[in-house]
Design a protein around this motif. Structure first.
Motif, PDB file in Angstrom:
ATOM      1  N   VAL A  91      20.545 -15.069  20.912  1.00 36.98           N
ATOM      2  CA  VAL A  91      20.064 -13.859  21.468  1.00 36.98           C
ATOM      3  C   VAL A  91      18.779 -13.651  21.427  1.00 36.98           C
ATOM      4  O   VAL A  91      18.075 -12.429  21.667  1.00 36.98           O
ATOM      5  N   LEU A  97      16.521 -13.479  19.216  1.00 33.31           N
ATOM      6  CA  LEU A  97      16.092 -12.732  18.179  1.00 33.31           C
ATOM      7  C   LEU A  97      15.004 -13.323  17.176  1.00 33.31           C
ATOM      8  O   LEU A  97      15.541 -14.322  16.651  1.00 33.31           O
ATOM      9  N   ARG A 132      20.515  -6.379  20.504  1.00 24.04           N
ATOM     10  CA  ARG A 132      20.360  -7.824  20.343  1.00 24.04           C
ATOM     11  C   ARG A 132      20.863  -8.255  18.932  1.00 24.04           C
ATOM     12  O   ARG A 132      21.576  -9.374  18.662  1.00 24.04           O
ATOM     13  N   ALA A 142      16.673  -7.823  28.703  1.00 24.62           N
ATOM     14  CA  ALA A 142      17.756  -7.567  27.341  1.00 24.62           C
ATOM     15  C   ALA A 142      19.039  -7.690  27.780  1.00 24.62           C
ATOM     16  O   ALA A 142      19.867  -8.443  26.984  1.00 24.62           O
ATOM     17  N   VAL A 171      21.866 -10.150  26.176  1.00 20.93           N
ATOM     18  CA  VAL A 171      22.861  -9.775  25.321  1.00 20.93           C
ATOM     19  C   VAL A 171      24.258 -10.302  26.108  1.00 20.93           C
ATOM     20  O   VAL A 171      25.024 -10.625  25.590  1.00 20.93           O
TER      21      VAL A 171
END
Lengths: 418, 251
Positions: free
Chosen positions: B131, B133, B153, B180, B184
């Motif tokens: 994701v 992150l 996320r 985003a 996702v």
């Protein structure tokens, strides 16, 4: 000797060589003062009437070991039982630059002479059992902490105990204080300290309060800071039925830093009262005060923090925060942060919050698979970790986490919270 | 996987769900759409176990078990995951530590050994990449100071770590920019398998361009009033919900 304070009539007066003016003033206070009631502003939320109903003795006692009555393993540990120095259990060698003397071995004990109606200060001096004078010599940098243990033992014993610390200029040291009890009930430790922090000196106290339920602890630390010094005290209160801590800091030199951190984790019917005064008399100083509490069951916490910034004390940064979490509907907090500022170029803030754990956070954690108790433990740990993180000594932290596990069942991994 | 029959639920005596039926099988993606106040988030909360609701009628069976009798944490341990519409900020609790606790509580529940530190960290690296992150965000306090997109996320990151059987995404797309949203959706699509299922609750058809549903349901006034293939979402996007209301009146 007086009719007001029947609870002390069974006590033997001090045999130490306290200066006569102080002794006279102490006797006068005891002759003319009554125990404070909740009508006395400084004792508004803390009832000491129970103390007045006990016929105290101040008898010597002994313990055979301090295996489970110490905060850390230290070769520089001094032990007092009911206020008396225990030579057998205490170290006799200390790091270079540190000298340690029981007050009972001194020819003259210099101390404050005025009590301003402070009945417990007067009581401490008039019936002083023993105590300790620690000198950290000029320029001494002492890496290993000195540990001072006080153990309260027996039924209805009153221990008057005093610690004097002279941290001379340019020195650096840490004192770990542990207050414990051994098979004590209805007993009372009445503690005072006189702490001088010299010029450019770094001095730290790590104080652990862990007396058994059913006992009383009233303590007053009086600290005076010389210029360019840093004084830090981390107080963690884990047990004891009635605990009152007075912390009075006189910042008399410029460019000082004062750090007061305290965590109290209470349950049953514990009552813990913290009164602090930071008196900024001179400019260019910082003080940071963080008091955090977790209250379960029927416990009560009181916080009264005063910061004075005198007229000439410009450029002061003074921050004070008291935050509490209630885990039970029956727990109580009385919080009163106060700032009195007479200078005009200062940065000061204070705040107080009391609440319950965030239900949404508990639900969120449970929705990820944590049990309710694991979620509560995680949130409480995160809350109190901020204070424990300030404790500089790792072994002291380990002790705190061990006791939180024993008392509350919180199995906290210190690494998770720093 | 999950069978919801005639579900009725109240909050403070106000009926929100009024006889909802839904069946989701393994390997399927279901989208639930509907106007504001139809009961979409209520459905998500009830399935996850939020205690503010009173179930007055109906049943929910999750893998043959009575879901409504299970504690919130047991639902999670059995493999139900809710991606929150508003993820909660938890100061002082690190994402990583809480996820390790969550994974180990789930493993204990399933009679498995705790995950080793090494395996756990490898899993964190792999799933945070999925994701996109930042590893630093993964170890920060849960959602504290995260942007809206980072919070969403992080939800999908947690989902990837916990590998649920049934994931419910509650308006995961609302407030997300297109980048985003892609991240996702990519995460959700990558995690999809024949053995798990996803319920996507959304307001907007746009998400369904990225997470393609097998079925689309319209939730209106506490009930599923219309179901259809993925094209239904486009029709709703174009015509709004009024035509459905009209159909209901006529019927």
């Amino acid at each position: 000797m007086n009719n007001n304070l029947k609870f002390i009539t069974g006590l033997t007066p001090t045999k130490l060589s306290v200066n006569t003016a102080a002794q006279k003033n102490a006797s006068h206070v005891l002759d003319t003062t009554e125990l404070p009631t909740t009508r006395t502003e400084a004792w508004k939320y803390t009832r000491v009437a129970k103390i007045g109903k006990i016929d105290f003795k101040n008898e010597a006692s002994t313990v055979t070991s301090i295996d489970d009555k110490k905060v850390i393993d230290s070769p520089h540990t001094l032990v007092f039982v009911n206020g008396r120095f225990s030579k057998e259990l205490s170290a006799d060698t200390f790091p270079a630059g540190v000298s340690v003397k029981p007050l009972s071995t001194l020819d003259g004990i210099s101390t404050q002479e005025e009590f301003e109606g402070d009945i417990f200060g007067a009581l401490n001096l008039a019936y002083l059992n023993d105590g300790l004078h620690i000198t950290i010599e000029k320029k001494a940098v002492v890496e290993e902490p000195i540990q001072v243990i006080h153990i309260l033992k027996g039924e209805a014993q009153l221990s008057n105990f005093k610690v004097q610390i002279d941290a001379e200029d340019f020195s650096k040291a840490t004192v770990v204080q542990g207050f414990f009890s051994d098979d004590a009930s209805n007993s009372f430790v009445n503690y005072t300290s006189d702490i001088q922090v010299g010029v450019n000196t770094h001095f730290t106290i790590e104080k652990i309060q862990d007396e058994e339920a059913g006992n009383f602890h009233i303590g007053t630390d009086s600290v005076s800071q010389g210029k360019d010094s840093t004084f830090t005290i981390n107080t963690i209160t884990l047990n004891g039925s009635l605990v009152r801590n007075n912390l009075n800091i006189d910042v008399i030199g410029e460019n000082c830093t004062t750090n007061l951190n305290c965590g109290y984790l209470l349950k049953e019917k514990q009552h813990v009262d913290n009164h602090t005064v930071v008196d900024h008399r001179v400019p260019n100083c910082n003080s940071n005060e963080l008091y955090k509490g977790v209250m379960d069951e029927n416990s009560t916490a009181v916080f009264n923090g005063k910061v004075f910034v005198r007229q000439d004390a410009q450029k002061i940064n003074a921050f004070q925060s008291n935050r509490n979490v209630l885990l039970s509907d029956n727990a109580t907090v009385n919080s009163k942060p106060e700032l009195e500022i007479y200078a005009d170029d200062v940065k000061c803030s204070h705040g107080s919050t009391t609440g319950q754990l965030d239900d949404d956070a508990i639900y969120y954690l449970r929705a990820r698979g944590l049990s309710k108790s694991a979620a509560v433990q995680l949130l409480v740990s995160a809350f109190i970790a901020e204070v424990i993180a300030e404790v500089g000594n790792e072994d002291v932290k380990t002790y705190i986490y061990k006791r939180l596990n024993e008392r509350f069942g919180w199995d906290i991994n210190p690494e998770d919270f720093g | 996987m999950i069978t919801i029959k005639n579900l009725h639920a109240n909050i403070e005596d106000k009926a929100i769900l009024k006889g909802l039926n839904l069946e989701v099988k393994a390997g399927e993606v279901h989208a639930i759409m509907g106007p504001n106040g139809a009961g979409k988030s209520t459905l998500a909360s009830i399935l996850a176990g939020k205690e503010d609701y009173e179930i007055t009628e109906g049943s929910v069976s999750f893998d043959g078990e009575d879901l409504l009798e299970m504690e919130t944490e047991d639902r999670a341990r059995e493999g139900l995951f809710l991606a929150f519409q508003y993820p909660v900020e938890i100061p002082g609790v690190s994402n990583i530590n809480f996820l390790r606790t969550a994974i180990n509580e789930k493993r204990e529940h399933l009679g498995e050994d705790p995950i080793s530190a090494k395996d756990f960290m490898a899993l964190v690296r792999e799933k945070s990449k999925l994701v996109e992150l930042d590893a630093k965000l993964a170890s920060r306090s849960v959602n504290e100071g995260f942007s809206g997109g980072e919070k969403k996320r992080n939800e999908i990151f947690q989902m990837a770590m916990l590998e649920p059987k049934l994931a419910i995404l509650d308006e995961t797309d609302s407030g997300l920019d297109i980048d985003a949203l892609r991240i996702v959706a990519n995460g959700v699509n990558t995690l999809k398998s024949d053995n798990n299922a996803t319920i996507v609750i959304t307001h907007y058809q746009r998400l369904l361009d990225y997470i393609v549903p097998d079925f689309v349901h319209v939730l209106y006034d506490g009930r599923i009033v219309k179901s259809g293939p993925k094209e239904l979402a486009l029709e709703l996007e174009e015509k709004g919900y009024d035509w459905i209301k009209e159909e209901l009146v006529e019927a």
